[in-house]
Design a protein around this motif. Structure first.
Motif, PDB file in Angstrom:
ATOM      1  N   VAL A 188       0.705  -1.095  -0.009  1.00 20.55           N
ATOM      2  CA  VAL A 188      -0.111  -0.102  -0.037  1.00 20.55           C
ATOM      3  C   VAL A 188       0.823   1.383   0.070  1.00 20.55           C
ATOM      4  O   VAL A 188       0.501   2.293  -0.633  1.00 20.55           O
ATOM      5  CB  VAL A 188      -0.868   0.005   1.235  1.00 20.55           C
ATOM      6  CG1 VAL A 188      -1.969  -0.897   1.116  1.00 20.55           C
ATOM      7  CG2 VAL A 188      -0.457  -0.106   2.514  1.00 20.55           C
ATOM      8  N   ARG A 189       1.943   1.041   0.666  1.00 24.21           N
ATOM      9  CA  ARG A 189       2.761   2.294   0.522  1.00 24.21           C
ATOM     10  C   ARG A 189       3.280   2.786  -1.094  1.00 24.21           C
ATOM     11  O   ARG A 189       3.608   4.064  -1.181  1.00 24.21           O
ATOM     12  CB  ARG A 189       4.019   2.231   1.674  1.00 24.21           C
ATOM     13  CG  ARG A 189       5.108   1.446   1.022  1.00 24.21           C
ATOM     14  CD  ARG A 189       6.495   1.283   2.073  1.00 24.21           C
ATOM     15  NE  ARG A 189       5.403   1.102   3.329  1.00 24.21           N
ATOM     16  CZ  ARG A 189       6.180   0.497   4.316  1.00 24.21           C
ATOM     17  NH1 ARG A 189       7.563   0.009   4.069  1.00 24.21           N
ATOM     18  NH2 ARG A 189       5.632   0.207   5.430  1.00 24.21           N
TER      19      ARG A 189
ATOM     20  N   ARG B 199      -2.359  -5.141   2.222  1.00 20.98           N
ATOM     21  CA  ARG B 199      -1.979  -5.713   0.856  1.00 20.98           C
ATOM     22  C   ARG B 199      -2.601  -6.641   0.386  1.00 20.98           C
ATOM     23  O   ARG B 199      -3.426  -6.676  -0.851  1.00 20.98           O
ATOM     24  CB  ARG B 199      -0.684  -6.243   0.835  1.00 20.98           C
ATOM     25  CG  ARG B 199       0.094  -6.520  -0.470  1.00 20.98           C
ATOM     26  CD  ARG B 199       1.594  -6.894  -0.279  1.00 20.98           C
ATOM     27  NE  ARG B 199       2.364  -7.039  -1.388  1.00 20.98           N
ATOM     28  CZ  ARG B 199       3.585  -7.293  -1.680  1.00 20.98           C
ATOM     29  NH1 ARG B 199       4.309  -7.195  -0.575  1.00 20.98           N
ATOM     30  NH2 ARG B 199       3.955  -7.475  -2.866  1.00 20.98           N
ATOM     31  N   PHE B 200      -3.400  -7.648   1.087  1.00 22.59           N
ATOM     32  CA  PHE B 200      -4.255  -8.577   0.785  1.00 22.59           C
ATOM     33  C   PHE B 200      -5.685  -8.041   0.580  1.00 22.59           C
ATOM     34  O   PHE B 200      -6.073  -8.318  -0.558  1.00 22.59           O
ATOM     35  CB  PHE B 200      -4.671  -9.764   1.905  1.00 22.59           C
ATOM     36  CG  PHE B 200      -5.555 -10.610   1.622  1.00 22.59           C
ATOM     37  CD1 PHE B 200      -5.101 -11.783   0.991  1.00 22.59           C
ATOM     38  CD2 PHE B 200      -6.726 -10.455   2.108  1.00 22.59           C
ATOM     39  CE1 PHE B 200      -6.265 -12.765   0.799  1.00 22.59           C
ATOM     40  CE2 PHE B 200      -7.941 -11.569   1.878  1.00 22.59           C
ATOM     41  CZ  PHE B 200      -7.455 -12.583   0.930  1.00 22.59           C
TER      42      PHE B 200
ATOM     43  N   GLY C 155     -11.289  -6.550   3.981  1.00 17.99           N
ATOM     44  CA  GLY C 155     -10.228  -7.569   3.264  1.00 17.99           C
ATOM     45  C   GLY C 155      -9.127  -8.022   4.463  1.00 17.99           C
ATOM     46  O   GLY C 155      -8.636  -8.856   4.268  1.00 17.99           O
ATOM     47  N   CYS C 156      -8.745  -6.851   5.176  1.00 19.96           N
ATOM     48  CA  CYS C 156      -7.900  -7.384   6.552  1.00 19.96           C
ATOM     49  C   CYS C 156      -8.372  -8.123   7.441  1.00 19.96           C
ATOM     50  O   CYS C 156      -7.615  -9.090   7.471  1.00 19.96           O
ATOM     51  CB  CYS C 156      -7.410  -6.007   7.139  1.00 19.96           C
ATOM     52  SG  CYS C 156      -6.880  -4.591   6.171  1.00 19.96           S
ATOM     53  N   GLU C 157      -9.778  -8.253   7.506  1.00 17.18           N
ATOM     54  CA  GLU C 157     -10.169  -9.319   8.602  1.00 17.18           C
ATOM     55  C   GLU C 157     -10.499 -10.554   7.674  1.00 17.18           C
ATOM     56  O   GLU C 157      -9.996 -11.739   8.296  1.00 17.18           O
ATOM     57  CB  GLU C 157     -11.966  -8.912   8.850  1.00 17.18           C
ATOM     58  CG  GLU C 157     -11.808  -7.512   9.743  1.00 17.18           C
ATOM     59  CD  GLU C 157     -11.147  -7.935  11.038  1.00 17.18           C
ATOM     60  OE1 GLU C 157     -10.948  -8.967  11.372  1.00 17.18           O
ATOM     61  OE2 GLU C 157     -10.601  -6.898  11.550  1.00 17.18           O
ATOM     62  N   MET C 158     -10.621 -10.592   6.379  1.00 20.70           N
ATOM     63  CA  MET C 158     -10.513 -11.852   5.610  1.00 20.70           C
ATOM     64  C   MET C 158      -9.101 -12.455   5.617  1.00 20.70           C
ATOM     65  O   MET C 158      -9.053 -13.698   5.790  1.00 20.70           O
ATOM     66  CB  MET C 158     -10.897 -11.343   4.150  1.00 20.70           C
ATOM     67  CG  MET C 158     -12.470 -11.597   3.950  1.00 20.70           C
ATOM     68  SD  MET C 158     -12.706 -10.958   2.102  1.00 20.70           S
ATOM     69  CE  MET C 158     -11.940 -12.137   1.353  1.00 20.70           C
TER      70      MET C 158
END
Length: 160
Positions: A47-48, A77-78, A124-127
């Motif tokens: 992401v950066r 990123r995921f 998405g982070c939780e996934m």
């Protein structure tokens, strides 16, 4: 370990929310293609290094104080990869039909981006974390990586 300033992905989610809302209003496949490119860069390079991450790092973060909270780069990123899938499905719907598919996929991505931007809740982070818990990890290095991804708070390092 490199970590990400949590405000960076949240800023990116706010910009993404605006872009995807514009896509739904205009049925603009070119704008959705731009967003798909942003998601692809974020998924591939982190992401950066995404366009919105660059804007945050160079224009926004210098005007804010130092990062008070960071997170591991893997989950955001995921999430960018998940966003990319929805954007590509949306593009297919807008370009080849049916248009409702483009609108539905874009709407799903918009809902996820809005949740992150408004409430700091990254679907998405939780996934990512659920998948990490479901997949067996071998060895001490794998277990340490899992703990780091699940509990990155307080970790310092290079931030976005």
């Amino acid at each position: 370990m490199d970590t990400v300033d949590v405000r960076g992905p949240r800023f990116g989610a706010a910009v993404t929310t605006a872009v995807l809302a514009a896509v739904l209003v205009t049925s603009g496949w070119a704008l959705l293609a731009w967003q798909a490119l942003c998601f692809a860069v974020g998924a591939a390079a982190g992401v950066r290094h995404s366009p919105y991450g660059w804007v945050f790092r160079t224009l926004v973060r210098p005007r804010l104080g130092p990062a008070t909270e960071t997170e591991a780069p893997g989950p955001p990123r995921f999430a960018q990869g998940v966003g990319l899938v929805f954007a590509l499905v949306g593009l297919a719907g807008y370009l080849w039909g049916p248009e409702w598919l483009g609108m539905a996929a874009t709407g799903c991505a918009l809902a996820a981006a809005f949740l992150n931007a408004a409430f700091s809740y990254c679907l998405g982070c939780e996934m990512y974390l659920l998948l990490r818990r479901a997949v067996p990890v071998r060895g001490r290095a794998g277990e340490a990586r899992r703990r780091r991804d699940e509990h990155p708070g307080g970790v310092t390092g290079d931030t976005t």
